[in-house]
Design a protein around this motif. Structure first.
Motif, PDB file in Angstrom:
ATOM      1  N   TYR A  17       0.859  -1.172   0.000  1.00  0.00           N
ATOM      2  CA  TYR A  17       0.000   0.000   0.000  1.00  0.00           C
ATOM      3  C   TYR A  17       0.898   1.225   0.000  1.00  0.00           C
ATOM      4  CZ  TYR A  17      -3.255   3.600   1.471  1.00  0.00           C
ATOM      5  OH  TYR A  17      -4.003   4.748   1.528  1.00  0.00           O
ATOM      6  N   THR A  18       0.650   2.159  -0.908  1.00  0.00           N
ATOM      7  CA  THR A  18       1.427   3.387  -1.001  1.00  0.00           C
ATOM      8  C   THR A  18       0.539   4.565  -0.637  1.00  0.00           C
ATOM      9  OG1 THR A  18       2.740   2.416  -2.781  1.00  0.00           O
ATOM     10  CG2 THR A  18       2.848   4.801  -2.535  1.00  0.00           C
ATOM     11  N   GLY A  19       1.053   5.451   0.197  1.00  0.00           N
ATOM     12  CA  GLY A  19       0.270   6.602   0.620  1.00  0.00           C
ATOM     13  C   GLY A  19       1.133   7.827   0.840  1.00  0.00           C
ATOM     14  N   VAL A  20       0.473   8.941   1.140  1.00  0.00           N
ATOM     15  CA  VAL A  20       1.150  10.205   1.427  1.00  0.00           C
ATOM     16  C   VAL A  20       0.505  10.803   2.676  1.00  0.00           C
ATOM     17  CG1 VAL A  20      -0.340  11.598  -0.076  1.00  0.00           C
ATOM     18  CG2 VAL A  20       1.982  12.375   0.408  1.00  0.00           C
ATOM     19  N   THR A  21       1.310  11.456   3.498  1.00  0.00           N
ATOM     20  CA  THR A  21       0.804  12.044   4.736  1.00  0.00           C
ATOM     21  C   THR A  21       1.737  13.155   5.202  1.00  0.00           C
ATOM     22  OG1 THR A  21       0.059  11.543   6.991  1.00  0.00           O
ATOM     23  CG2 THR A  21       2.037  10.398   6.232  1.00  0.00           C
ATOM     24  N   ARG A  27      -0.285   8.418  10.905  1.00  0.00           N
ATOM     25  CA  ARG A  27      -0.881   7.655   9.796  1.00  0.00           C
ATOM     26  C   ARG A  27      -0.595   6.167   9.931  1.00  0.00           C
ATOM     27  NH1 ARG A  27      -4.699   6.278   7.537  1.00  0.00           N
ATOM     28  NH2 ARG A  27      -4.936   6.185   5.294  1.00  0.00           N
ATOM     29  N   LEU A  28       0.614   5.813  10.350  1.00  0.00           N
ATOM     30  CA  LEU A  28       0.940   4.403  10.560  1.00  0.00           C
ATOM     31  C   LEU A  28       0.058   3.820  11.666  1.00  0.00           C
ATOM     32  CD1 LEU A  28       2.562   1.875   9.958  1.00  0.00           C
ATOM     33  CD2 LEU A  28       4.326   2.735  11.517  1.00  0.00           C
ATOM     34  N   PHE A  29      -0.153   4.593  12.735  1.00  0.00           N
ATOM     35  CA  PHE A  29      -1.045   4.143  13.806  1.00  0.00           C
ATOM     36  C   PHE A  29      -2.463   3.908  13.267  1.00  0.00           C
ATOM     37  CE2 PHE A  29      -4.313   5.140  16.930  1.00  0.00           C
ATOM     38  CZ  PHE A  29      -4.062   4.151  17.867  1.00  0.00           C
ATOM     39  N   VAL A  47       0.204  -4.435   9.316  1.00  0.00           N
ATOM     40  CA  VAL A  47       0.986  -3.812   8.257  1.00  0.00           C
ATOM     41  C   VAL A  47       2.350  -3.433   8.818  1.00  0.00           C
ATOM     42  CG1 VAL A  47      -1.021  -2.937   7.009  1.00  0.00           C
ATOM     43  CG2 VAL A  47       0.079  -1.502   8.724  1.00  0.00           C
ATOM     44  N   THR A  48       3.332  -3.385   7.916  1.00  0.00           N
ATOM     45  CA  THR A  48       4.691  -3.010   8.282  1.00  0.00           C
ATOM     46  C   THR A  48       5.171  -1.933   7.335  1.00  0.00           C
ATOM     47  OG1 THR A  48       5.109  -5.298   8.943  1.00  0.00           O
ATOM     48  CG2 THR A  48       7.034  -3.881   8.628  1.00  0.00           C
ATOM     49  N   MET A  49       5.701  -0.852   7.876  1.00  0.00           N
ATOM     50  CA  MET A  49       6.257   0.178   7.012  1.00  0.00           C
ATOM     51  C   MET A  49       7.591  -0.327   6.467  1.00  0.00           C
ATOM     52  SD  MET A  49       6.901   4.203   7.456  1.00  0.00           S
ATOM     53  CE  MET A  49       5.217   4.347   7.946  1.00  0.00           C
ATOM     54  N   VAL A  50       7.714  -0.347   5.146  1.00  0.00           N
ATOM     55  CA  VAL A  50       8.938  -0.861   4.528  1.00  0.00           C
ATOM     56  C   VAL A  50       9.718   0.224   3.789  1.00  0.00           C
ATOM     57  CG1 VAL A  50       8.141  -3.259   4.378  1.00  0.00           C
ATOM     58  CG2 VAL A  50       7.605  -1.655   2.516  1.00  0.00           C
ATOM     59  N   PHE A  51       9.099   1.387   3.595  1.00  0.00           N
ATOM     60  CA  PHE A  51       9.782   2.485   2.901  1.00  0.00           C
ATOM     61  C   PHE A  51       9.069   3.794   3.208  1.00  0.00           C
ATOM     62  CE2 PHE A  51       9.949   5.478  -0.612  1.00  0.00           C
ATOM     63  CZ  PHE A  51      11.319   5.606  -0.811  1.00  0.00           C
ATOM     64  N   TYR A  52       9.872   4.846   3.337  1.00  0.00           N
ATOM     65  CA  TYR A  52       9.298   6.189   3.343  1.00  0.00           C
ATOM     66  C   TYR A  52      10.331   7.178   2.841  1.00  0.00           C
ATOM     67  CZ  TYR A  52      11.763   7.577   7.630  1.00  0.00           C
ATOM     68  OH  TYR A  52      12.718   7.889   8.557  1.00  0.00           O
ATOM     69  N   ALA A  53       9.842   8.277   2.291  1.00  0.00           N
ATOM     70  CA  ALA A  53      10.691   9.366   1.819  1.00  0.00           C
ATOM     71  C   ALA A  53      10.076  10.671   2.311  1.00  0.00           C
ATOM     72  CB  ALA A  53      10.790   9.359   0.295  1.00  0.00           C
ATOM     73  N   GLU A  54      10.923  11.602   2.679  1.00  0.00           N
ATOM     74  CA  GLU A  54      10.481  12.878   3.231  1.00  0.00           C
ATOM     75  C   GLU A  54      10.575  13.973   2.171  1.00  0.00           C
ATOM     76  OE1 GLU A  54      12.317  15.848   6.543  1.00  0.00           O
ATOM     77  OE2 GLU A  54      12.180  13.725   7.093  1.00  0.00           O
ATOM     78  N   PHE A  55       9.577  14.843   2.151  1.00  0.00           N
ATOM     79  CA  PHE A  55       9.522  15.955   1.208  1.00  0.00           C
ATOM     80  C   PHE A  55       9.196  17.244   1.959  1.00  0.00           C
ATOM     81  CE2 PHE A  55       8.614  12.165  -1.147  1.00  0.00           C
ATOM     82  CZ  PHE A  55       9.199  12.359  -2.384  1.00  0.00           C
ATOM     83  N   THR A  56       9.657  18.362   1.429  1.00  0.00           N
ATOM     84  CA  THR A  56       9.306  19.662   2.001  1.00  0.00           C
ATOM     85  C   THR A  56       8.199  20.335   1.200  1.00  0.00           C
ATOM     86  OG1 THR A  56      11.094  20.695   0.762  1.00  0.00           O
ATOM     87  CG2 THR A  56      11.566  20.056   3.044  1.00  0.00           C
ATOM     88  N   ASP A  57       7.820  19.731   0.084  1.00  0.00           N
ATOM     89  CA  ASP A  57       6.756  20.266  -0.762  1.00  0.00           C
ATOM     90  C   ASP A  57       5.692  19.179  -0.942  1.00  0.00           C
ATOM     91  OD1 ASP A  57       5.100  21.049  -2.909  1.00  0.00           O
ATOM     92  OD2 ASP A  57       6.743  21.982  -4.010  1.00  0.00           O
ATOM     93  N   ILE A  58       4.493  19.417  -0.429  1.00  0.00           N
ATOM     94  CA  ILE A  58       3.423  18.419  -0.502  1.00  0.00           C
ATOM     95  C   ILE A  58       3.092  18.046  -1.940  1.00  0.00           C
ATOM     96  CG2 ILE A  58       1.584  20.151  -0.383  1.00  0.00           C
ATOM     97  CD1 ILE A  58       1.432  16.560   1.048  1.00  0.00           C
TER      98      ILE A  58
END
Length: 96
Positions: A17-21, A27-29, A47-58
């Motif tokens: 599952y891919t999402g944005v928050t 959101r993981l909770f 569910v297990t978080m397997v990847f995330y990337a951080e952005f400064t622009d939504i």
């Protein structure tokens, strides 16, 4: 500057599952607790978080989420496993 995150969860049925928050921990909770009953992950917990990337622009985060949702399972797994050099080859279409 507000942070945004694109994330990939691995579900109990081995789907992704891919999402944005803007709040990754919250959101993981929500995914883990079944907070949204109609969410894709609700019946696929845990569910297990397997990847995330951080952005400064939504807007960039949303754009990246849309891109990742179109990727094949193999390509997502290359990203998750840090095999960045493989991503280019996995993007090539195979014509017969």
């Amino acid at each position: 500057m507000k942070k945004s995150f694109v994330y990939i969860l691995k579900c109990s049925d081995n789907t992704y599952y891919t999402g944005v928050t803007s709040n990754l921990e919250k959101r993981l909770f929500q995914h883990s607790s079944g907070f949204y009953k109609n969410c894709y992950t609700n019946k696929r917990r845990p569910v297990t978080m397997v990847f995330y990337a951080e952005f400064t622009d939504i807007n960039l985060a949303i754009e990246k989420e849309k891109q990742l949702k179109k990727w094949s399972r193999v390509k997502k797994e290359a990203l998750i496993n840090g095999c960045y050099d493989d991503l280019v080859n996995l993007a090539k279409k195979k014509f017969e």
